[in-house]
Design a protein around this motif. Structure first.
Motif, PDB file in Angstrom:
ATOM      1  N   ALA A 228      28.807 -12.745  35.709  1.00 53.82           N
ATOM      2  CA  ALA A 228      28.729 -11.507  34.888  1.00 53.82           C
ATOM      3  C   ALA A 228      29.490 -10.471  34.884  1.00 53.82           C
ATOM      4  CB  ALA A 228      26.993 -11.142  34.806  1.00 53.82           C
ATOM      5  N   LEU A 229      29.636 -10.187  36.298  1.00 57.05           N
ATOM      6  CA  LEU A 229      30.522  -8.925  36.787  1.00 57.05           C
ATOM      7  C   LEU A 229      31.956  -9.078  36.255  1.00 57.05           C
ATOM      8  CD1 LEU A 229      30.861  -6.330  38.102  1.00 57.05           C
ATOM      9  CD2 LEU A 229      31.038  -7.532  40.280  1.00 57.05           C
ATOM     10  N   VAL A 230      32.454 -10.595  36.294  1.00 53.59           N
ATOM     11  CA  VAL A 230      33.868 -10.771  35.803  1.00 53.59           C
ATOM     12  C   VAL A 230      33.822 -10.575  34.401  1.00 53.59           C
ATOM     13  CG1 VAL A 230      35.451 -12.720  35.520  1.00 53.59           C
ATOM     14  CG2 VAL A 230      34.331 -12.502  37.693  1.00 53.59           C
ATOM     15  N   ALA A 231      32.752 -10.944  33.676  1.00 58.28           N
ATOM     16  CA  ALA A 231      32.949 -10.611  32.191  1.00 58.28           C
ATOM     17  C   ALA A 231      33.022  -9.046  32.024  1.00 58.28           C
ATOM     18  CB  ALA A 231      31.512 -11.158  31.451  1.00 58.28           C
ATOM     19  N   THR A 232      32.232  -8.219  32.902  1.00 59.81           N
ATOM     20  CA  THR A 232      32.205  -6.833  32.741  1.00 59.81           C
ATOM     21  C   THR A 232      33.677  -6.498  33.024  1.00 59.81           C
ATOM     22  OG1 THR A 232      30.228  -6.746  33.534  1.00 59.81           O
ATOM     23  CG2 THR A 232      31.306  -4.731  33.707  1.00 59.81           C
ATOM     24  N   TYR A 233      34.381  -7.033  34.004  1.00 60.17           N
ATOM     25  CA  TYR A 233      35.959  -6.581  34.208  1.00 60.17           C
ATOM     26  C   TYR A 233      36.637  -6.838  33.056  1.00 60.17           C
ATOM     27  CZ  TYR A 233      34.942  -7.116  39.403  1.00 60.17           C
ATOM     28  OH  TYR A 233      34.420  -6.696  40.681  1.00 60.17           O
ATOM     29  N   PHE A 234      36.334  -8.031  32.277  1.00 61.26           N
ATOM     30  CA  PHE A 234      37.588  -8.104  31.340  1.00 61.26           C
ATOM     31  C   PHE A 234      36.955  -7.412  30.281  1.00 61.26           C
ATOM     32  CE2 PHE A 234      37.971 -12.917  33.222  1.00 61.26           C
ATOM     33  CZ  PHE A 234      39.135 -12.459  33.811  1.00 61.26           C
ATOM     34  N   LYS A 235      35.657  -6.976  29.835  1.00 61.44           N
ATOM     35  CA  LYS A 235      35.429  -5.946  28.728  1.00 61.44           C
ATOM     36  C   LYS A 235      35.993  -4.653  29.124  1.00 61.44           C
ATOM     37  CE  LYS A 235      31.237  -5.033  28.157  1.00 61.44           C
ATOM     38  NZ  LYS A 235      29.459  -5.468  28.360  1.00 61.44           N
ATOM     39  N   GLU A 236      36.035  -4.236  30.649  1.00 56.50           N
ATOM     40  CA  GLU A 236      36.201  -2.751  30.662  1.00 56.50           C
ATOM     41  C   GLU A 236      38.016  -2.680  30.945  1.00 56.50           C
ATOM     42  OE1 GLU A 236      34.183  -0.774  33.832  1.00 56.50           O
ATOM     43  OE2 GLU A 236      32.322  -1.467  33.232  1.00 56.50           O
ATOM     44  N   TYR A 237      38.667  -3.600  31.382  1.00 56.17           N
ATOM     45  CA  TYR A 237      39.982  -3.162  31.834  1.00 56.17           C
ATOM     46  C   TYR A 237      40.918  -4.194  30.800  1.00 56.17           C
ATOM     47  CZ  TYR A 237      36.931  -1.620  35.828  1.00 56.17           C
ATOM     48  OH  TYR A 237      36.454  -1.156  36.526  1.00 56.17           O
ATOM     49  N   ASP A 238      42.054  -3.528  30.580  1.00 53.05           N
ATOM     50  CA  ASP A 238      42.928  -4.367  29.993  1.00 53.05           C
ATOM     51  C   ASP A 238      43.568  -5.527  30.895  1.00 53.05           C
ATOM     52  OD1 ASP A 238      42.968  -2.801  27.887  1.00 53.05           O
ATOM     53  OD2 ASP A 238      44.809  -1.412  28.379  1.00 53.05           O
ATOM     54  N   HIS A 239      44.032  -6.584  30.346  1.00 48.99           N
ATOM     55  CA  HIS A 239      44.280  -7.747  31.266  1.00 48.99           C
ATOM     56  C   HIS A 239      45.108  -8.712  30.524  1.00 48.99           C
ATOM     57  CE1 HIS A 239      40.511  -8.826  29.646  1.00 48.99           C
ATOM     58  NE2 HIS A 239      40.813  -9.970  29.691  1.00 48.99           N
ATOM     59  N   ASP A 240      45.874  -9.304  30.902  1.00 49.45           N
ATOM     60  CA  ASP A 240      46.610 -10.386  30.455  1.00 49.45           C
ATOM     61  C   ASP A 240      45.668 -11.526  29.793  1.00 49.45           C
ATOM     62  OD1 ASP A 240      48.925  -9.305  30.486  1.00 49.45           O
ATOM     63  OD2 ASP A 240      49.715 -10.705  32.136  1.00 49.45           O
ATOM     64  N   ALA A 241      45.733 -12.087  28.650  1.00 51.30           N
ATOM     65  CA  ALA A 241      44.633 -13.140  28.463  1.00 51.30           C
ATOM     66  C   ALA A 241      44.678 -14.294  29.244  1.00 51.30           C
ATOM     67  CB  ALA A 241      44.929 -13.609  26.920  1.00 51.30           C
ATOM     68  N   SER A 242      45.604 -14.539  29.928  1.00 48.77           N
ATOM     69  CA  SER A 242      45.718 -15.748  30.825  1.00 48.77           C
ATOM     70  C   SER A 242      44.967 -15.563  32.065  1.00 48.77           C
ATOM     71  CB  SER A 242      47.185 -16.093  31.188  1.00 48.77           C
ATOM     72  OG  SER A 242      47.844 -14.883  32.062  1.00 48.77           O
ATOM     73  N   LEU A 243      44.617 -14.342  32.478  1.00 47.89           N
ATOM     74  CA  LEU A 243      43.713 -13.942  33.459  1.00 47.89           C
ATOM     75  C   LEU A 243      42.488 -14.685  33.318  1.00 47.89           C
ATOM     76  CD1 LEU A 243      44.291 -12.495  36.139  1.00 47.89           C
ATOM     77  CD2 LEU A 243      43.217 -10.392  34.894  1.00 47.89           C
ATOM     78  N   GLU A 244      41.955 -14.785  32.210  1.00 51.46           N
ATOM     79  CA  GLU A 244      40.498 -15.457  31.910  1.00 51.46           C
ATOM     80  C   GLU A 244      40.489 -17.174  31.988  1.00 51.46           C
ATOM     81  OE1 GLU A 244      38.314 -13.841  28.620  1.00 51.46           O
ATOM     82  OE2 GLU A 244      39.828 -12.059  28.821  1.00 51.46           O
ATOM     83  N   ASP A 245      41.866 -17.636  32.167  1.00 54.67           N
ATOM     84  CA  ASP A 245      41.871 -19.019  32.289  1.00 54.67           C
ATOM     85  C   ASP A 245      41.319 -19.480  33.575  1.00 54.67           C
ATOM     86  OD1 ASP A 245      42.573 -21.669  32.949  1.00 54.67           O
ATOM     87  OD2 ASP A 245      44.690 -21.437  32.256  1.00 54.67           O
ATOM     88  N   LYS A 246      40.283 -20.166  33.501  1.00 56.95           N
ATOM     89  CA  LYS A 246      39.327 -20.558  34.724  1.00 56.95           C
ATOM     90  C   LYS A 246      39.870 -21.362  35.487  1.00 56.95           C
ATOM     91  CE  LYS A 246      34.888 -18.896  32.874  1.00 56.95           C
ATOM     92  NZ  LYS A 246      33.689 -19.344  32.429  1.00 56.95           N
ATOM     93  N   SER A 247      41.119 -22.077  35.243  1.00 55.65           N
ATOM     94  CA  SER A 247      41.788 -22.901  35.938  1.00 55.65           C
ATOM     95  C   SER A 247      42.816 -22.412  36.828  1.00 55.65           C
ATOM     96  CB  SER A 247      42.460 -24.100  35.276  1.00 55.65           C
ATOM     97  OG  SER A 247      43.469 -23.648  34.515  1.00 55.65           O
TER      98      SER A 247
END
Ligand code: MN
Length: 512
Positions: A228-247
């Motif tokens: 849940a906290l990781v999801a908050t990070y992705f919502k609050e901060y700009d980031h490369d889409a590749s960062l969400e790749d769980k592998s």
């Protein structure tokens, strides 16, 4: 500003019974009107509570003792409507252990030339009554703030507001616990100091917590809370889409960062701590990559986010900065611009615009960011855990600000304050950390020289909205030395002030 709602400031009006009961009734009514006026001005963050007139030594002492024992009361404002013979304040002032503001004002703004008579004069005696009170404070060496001005004027109210915020930070510091995760960075002098004297002088307490004691908190963190906290990070901060790749390793590093944040917050909450320090050489189990237990990277992202929440932070075991940052954050509540722990990182020689890059290997507070912070993962080859490491990257807002630090000089603490001008910074593509860029006042050469002559740290606590007046009030309440480097500072005068400070504190043992 919920924090300020926990507190109140008491107002005591000085008077005497010489002029009869009617006069006291009028003094009382005027005082109530003034306190209501201040509270309704919208300029004071902490509520003022009228505690009545004090007409005798016994009444003063009773009020002061009550103030000492009331946890909501964080300071006292005194004002002398009539002449209040100051010997009646001696015993109360001897007792008072809360910050004091002496307001030199008057109920009416202008002299009523055509109607003024002796009845009026018996009531409106602040002009001499406040001097009588001020004398006994000075005679007794009572530390206080004196604010002079009409009570309805915004300028007057703003001076009171500054002091109120400092009182709140001071009250907050009196039960402040700073936890050191790891010790000081070995051999570093300026961030170390006398923790016993710090508690005596500034109120906060510093404890050590070995990493083995952190592990049970780490083990208790639930995976779904981390997700849940990781999801908050992705919502609050700009980031490369590749960062969400769980592998990817990068995603795993972000996930582990979130677990570190939850771990640190759990410890701080459980211990009731208001701040913490870290040490990049002490991050727990060295086999974390095998066991999965412990911090696999410096918890920089956690420190950035916890700072924004108001937790004091100092890197490399710097507990003085952690405590000072917490106090700064409290003072800064509701003001324009944010605040951050910062480090003098590297110099930029550029003639008149020579400046100092302010950053840290990771830990800069996103409250000072100019743009939405960017969540990035990069290799950090320092400390015991050389690893890909998550962090928030941004540059800071241009504008004026003030930075401050406390150093331990052996016989006393010195608060060093420097006005700075934040100028436009540039991205650092090969050094992806958050940063600010500033010119210390009055210019790079004098500012940096004066800071070093004063013995200042490479770490400091910066805010855009907390002016030197706040720090003056803080130093006065704490009874510590303050030196201020500003636009009129010359090295000749500053050196003299430092020498005078040596003499003053040598003679004033009670302040050492
Ligand atoms: Mn540092």
């Amino acid at each position: 500003m919920a924090l300020f709602d926990n507190y109140e400031i008491w107002w005591i009006t000085g008077a005497q019974l010489l002029y009869g009961g009617d006069a006291v009734v009028a003094v009382d009514a005027h005082s109530k009107e003034m306190v209501d006026g201040l509270n309704n001005s919208g300029n004071l963050p902490v509520k003022v509570v009228y505690k009545g007139t004090a007409n005798s030594s016994r009444e003063v002492e009773t009020l002061m003792k009550a103030a000492n024992n009331d946890n909501r009361c964080i300071g006292i404002i005194t004002w002398m409507h009539t002449f209040s013979p100051a010997k009646m304040w001696i015993h109360g002032l001897q007792q008072l252990r809360k910050p004091l503001l002496h307001l030199h004002t008057q109920y009416n703004a202008e002299i009523p030339w055509d109607t003024m008579d002796m009845d009026f004069m018996n009531l409106n005696q602040s002009a001499h009554g406040d001097r009588e009170f001020a004398h006994i404070c000075t005679r007794m060496r009572i530390r206080r703030k004196v604010v002079t001005g009409y009570w309805k004027d915004e300028e007057t109210q703003k001076h009171i507001a500054v002091w109120q915020r400092v009182c709140a930070a001071w009250a907050d510091a009196q039960d402040m616990l700073i936890i050191r995760f790891g010790d000081q960075m070995n051999n570093v002098a300026v961030t170390d100091g006398d923790k016993v004297e710090a508690e005596v002088r500034m109120g906060y307490h510093v404890d050590y917590m070995p990493f083995s004691s952190v592990m049970p908190y780490f083990d208790a963190i639930k995976d779904e809370d981390v997700d849940a906290l990781v999801a908050t990070y992705f919502k609050e901060y700009d980031h490369d889409a590749s960062l969400e790749d769980k592998s990817t390793e990068a995603y795993r590093k972000v996930w582990n960062s979130a677990k570190a944040e939850l771990t640190l917050r759990a410890v701080l909450t459980d211990k009731g701590a208001k701040g913490f320090t870290t040490n990049f050489d002490d991050l727990g189990d060295a086999n974390v990559d095998v066991t999965g237990r412990g911090f696999d990277q410096i918890p920089g992202l956690a420190s950035q986010r916890l700072m924004a929440e108001g937790y004091g932070f100092g890197a490399e075991g710097d507990w003085k900065s952690a405590a000072l940052y917490r106090s700064l954050w409290v003072m800064n509540q509701g003001l324009e611009g944010g605040c951050s722990f910062l480090e003098d990182y590297t110099l930029n020689f550029d003639g008149k615009n020579s400046s100092i890059l302010q950053a840290h290997m990771l830990e800069v507070c996103p409250l000072i960011a100019e743009q939405r912070p960017r969540l990035e993962v990069h290799f950090l080859g320092i400390g015991i855990r050389k690893s890909q490491t998550a962090r928030l990257v941004f540059t800071s807002k241009p504008g004026t600000g003030v930075t401050a630090t406390v150093v331990d000089l052996g016989n006393r603490f010195r608060l060093i304050v420097n006005d700075v001008e934040c100028i436009k910074s540039k991205p650092l593509p090969k050094l992806p950390v958050a940063s600010a860029l500033w010119i210390p006042m009055p210019n790079f050469e004098v500012g940096a020289t004066a800071w070093m002559l004063a013995g200042g740290t490479h770490h400091s606590c910066f805010a855009y909205g907390v002016t030197p007046e706040y720090w003056e009030d803080y130093a006065e309440i704490a009874g510590i030395e303050m030196v201020h480097i500003e636009k009129n500072t010359t090295l000749e005068n500053f050196r003299r002030d430092l020498r005078l400070g040596e003499v003053y504190y040598m003679l004033n043992k009670s302040l050492c």
